[in-house]
Design a protein around this motif. Structure first.
Motif, PDB file in Angstrom:
ATOM      1  N   ASP B   6       0.815  -1.204   0.000  1.00 24.53           N
ATOM      2  CA  ASP B   6       0.000   0.000   0.000  1.00 24.53           C
ATOM      3  C   ASP B   6       0.849   1.255   0.000  1.00 24.53           C
ATOM      4  OD1 ASP B   6      -2.069  -1.721   0.090  1.00 24.53           O
ATOM      5  OD2 ASP B   6      -2.604  -1.351   2.178  1.00 24.53           O
ATOM      6  N   LEU B   7       0.316   2.288  -0.622  1.00 25.78           N
ATOM      7  CA  LEU B   7       1.000   3.571  -0.626  1.00 25.78           C
ATOM      8  C   LEU B   7       0.504   4.407   0.540  1.00 25.78           C
ATOM      9  CD1 LEU B   7       0.872   4.490  -4.425  1.00 25.78           C
ATOM     10  CD2 LEU B   7       2.793   3.566  -3.122  1.00 25.78           C
ATOM     11  N   ARG B   8       1.404   5.205   1.126  1.00 24.74           N
ATOM     12  CA  ARG B   8       1.007   6.185   2.124  1.00 24.74           C
ATOM     13  C   ARG B   8       0.470   7.420   1.387  1.00 24.74           C
ATOM     14  NH1 ARG B   8       6.707   5.682   5.474  1.00 24.74           N
ATOM     15  NH2 ARG B   8       6.365   3.576   6.294  1.00 24.74           N
ATOM     16  N   GLU B  11       2.145   9.337  -1.654  1.00 28.18           N
ATOM     17  CA  GLU B  11       3.248   8.586  -2.248  1.00 28.18           C
ATOM     18  C   GLU B  11       2.908   8.222  -3.698  1.00 28.18           C
ATOM     19  OE1 GLU B  11       5.784   6.576   1.367  1.00 28.18           O
ATOM     20  OE2 GLU B  11       4.333   5.283   0.356  1.00 28.18           O
ATOM     21  N   GLN B  12       3.967   8.031  -4.496  1.00 30.63           N
ATOM     22  CA  GLN B  12       3.756   7.767  -5.916  1.00 30.63           C
ATOM     23  C   GLN B  12       4.651   6.620  -6.349  1.00 30.63           C
ATOM     24  OE1 GLN B  12       4.929  11.114  -8.297  1.00 30.63           O
ATOM     25  NE2 GLN B  12       4.494  10.088 -10.238  1.00 30.63           N
ATOM     26  N   ALA B  13       4.076   5.665  -7.063  1.00 34.10           N
ATOM     27  CA  ALA B  13       4.852   4.525  -7.558  1.00 34.10           C
ATOM     28  C   ALA B  13       4.952   4.608  -9.073  1.00 34.10           C
ATOM     29  CB  ALA B  13       4.193   3.215  -7.142  1.00 34.10           C
ATOM     30  N   ARG B  82      10.433  -2.713  -1.445  1.00 30.99           N
ATOM     31  CA  ARG B  82       9.803  -2.509  -2.742  1.00 30.99           C
ATOM     32  C   ARG B  82      10.680  -1.568  -3.565  1.00 30.99           C
ATOM     33  NH1 ARG B  82       3.945  -0.054  -2.132  1.00 30.99           N
ATOM     34  NH2 ARG B  82       4.192   0.247  -4.390  1.00 30.99           N
ATOM     35  N   LEU B  85       8.885   2.973  -5.845  1.00 30.29           N
ATOM     36  CA  LEU B  85       8.427   4.274  -5.341  1.00 30.29           C
ATOM     37  C   LEU B  85       9.254   5.428  -5.899  1.00 30.29           C
ATOM     38  CD1 LEU B  85       7.313   4.011  -1.611  1.00 30.29           C
ATOM     39  CD2 LEU B  85       6.024   3.675  -3.729  1.00 30.29           C
ATOM     40  N   GLN B  88       8.212   9.322  -1.670  1.00 30.37           N
ATOM     41  CA  GLN B  88       7.962   8.597  -0.434  1.00 30.37           C
ATOM     42  C   GLN B  88       7.639   9.568   0.696  1.00 30.37           C
ATOM     43  OE1 GLN B  88      11.109   5.733   0.526  1.00 30.37           O
ATOM     44  NE2 GLN B  88      11.888   5.928  -1.549  1.00 30.37           N
ATOM     45  N   GLU B  92       5.028   9.467   7.140  1.00 28.16           N
ATOM     46  CA  GLU B  92       3.605   9.117   6.979  1.00 28.16           C
ATOM     47  C   GLU B  92       2.697  10.299   7.302  1.00 28.16           C
ATOM     48  OE1 GLU B  92       2.604   5.145   8.490  1.00 28.16           O
ATOM     49  OE2 GLU B  92       4.703   4.916   9.053  1.00 28.16           O
ATOM     50  N   THR B  96       6.024  14.467   1.013  1.00 25.19           N
ATOM     51  CA  THR B  96       6.836  13.475   0.305  1.00 25.19           C
ATOM     52  C   THR B  96       8.189  14.041  -0.112  1.00 25.19           C
ATOM     53  OG1 THR B  96       5.918  14.064  -1.854  1.00 25.19           O
ATOM     54  CG2 THR B  96       4.806  12.291  -0.643  1.00 25.19           C
TER      55      THR B  96
END
Lengths: 161, 161
Positions: B6-8, B11-13, B82, B85, B88, B92, B96
Motif C-alpha cells: 500500500d502507498l502512504r 506517495e507515488q509509484a 519494494r 516508489l 515517499q 507518513e 513526500t
C-alpha cells in the motif's frame, strides 16, 4: 594481451560460473568526457570536469528535493569489467592483491560508487563533478551523501539520541 | 496498512514493470543483532555493535590484504524493499520526498552502502562496526574506504599529479 580474457602473472580467477541472485534495473546513464577506459582518471576529483547524470524520464520525479544536497553518492554499473578475479595484479608486476582490498572495477559485482559535487539540476539531468567512469556507464542509484543526510522518518527506540 | 503493497498519503509509484538489465551475484551474508526491520537503527554508527561479514569460501582469497584498511565500504542487497516508489513519505504525514533525495532502503535498486570500521579478519569472517541492516542481508561488495585507498596501478597521463 587480451585484458578481458587473459590473466596477468599470479592473478587468480574463480572457476564457478556467475550466479544470478538479483536483478539490477538501470535508471539512466552517466555522461563523462572519457570515451575509452584508458582515458578515465583512476579516482574522480571534486574539481574534475563537469559530468552529467541523465535520469530516465520515468524516474525524474524521484529527484524531487535532491537540490538540497551539495554532495551525492552515485552508484553505476561498470559493465565492461570481468567479474571472476580473486587476486589481481594492478601493476602487472606479479604482485597481487585480493579483489576486496582494491577499488578496481574488476570485482564480482562491478558496482562503482563515487561521491560527487552537485552543480545543478535541470529536469532529468544532474550536472556533477567527481566521477571517473567511462562515458555511457549505466546509472543505478543516486543518494544524498551520508554525512549530509538526516533521516526524515521518526527516530526509532533503538536510535542513539 | 500492508507496508509492502500500500502507498502512504501522496506517495507515488512507477507503473512500468521492473526491468532486468544486469545480474547481481551475492558474495556472502551480513550478520547483525537486528532480526526484524523495525529493530534496525536508521543509520549505522562506528561505535555500534559488532557485526560480521561472512564471505563465501570461494571468495575468501579475495580478502587478501584487506586488513591494511581500518575502514571499509560495504555494499549489500536490501531484498525486503519494494522498488517502484518515486515519491515517499517517511513520516507518513503526507509530505513526500523524491526517492533519490532519501537514503531509504526503498529505491529502484535496493543497494545499501555503509562505511564500517574493521575490527578483525578471521578466515572468511570480517568483524566490523557501523552497519544498520537486518540480520541475513545478502552481501554484494567490500572495498577499502575511498579516502584511505591509493590506486595500486601506475598513474595514467590523465591523473592529476
Amino acid at each position: 594481451m587480451n585484458k578481458d580474457t587473459d590473466l596477468r602473472e599470479n592473478e587468480q580467477a574463480i572457476e564457478a560460473p556467475l550466479s544470478e541472485d538479483a536483478a539490477i534495473q538501470f535508471i539512466g546513464q552517466v555522461r563523462t568526457p572519457w570515451i575509452e577506459r584508458f582515458d578515465c582518471p583512476r579516482q574522480g576529483k571534486m574539481d574534475g570536469p563537469e559530468c552529467q547524470l541523465i535520469v530516465e524520464p520515468r524516474w525524474q520525479d524521484a529527484l524531487e528535493g535532491i537540490e538540497e544536497y551539495s554532495q551525492l553518492e552515485v552508484l553505476y554499473w561498470m559493465s565492461l569489467s570481468r567479474r571472476d578475479l580473486i587476486r589481481q595484479s594492478p601493476r602487472e608486476d606479479g604482485r597481487t592483491f585480493g579483489t576486496f582490498a582494491l577499488r578496481s572495477p574488476v570485482r564480482p559485482n562491478p558496482i562503482g560508487t563515487s561521491i560527487v559535487k552537485l552543480e545543478r539540476v535541470e529536469g532529468n539531468v544532474l550536472t556533477v563533478r567527481g566521477l571517473d567512469c567511462i562515458d555511457g556507464t549505466p546509472l543505478i542509484d543516486i543518494k544524498p551523501e551520508r554525512s549530509l543526510f538526516t533521516p526524515k522518518a521518526r527516530p526509532k527506540p533503538t536510535d542513539p539520541s
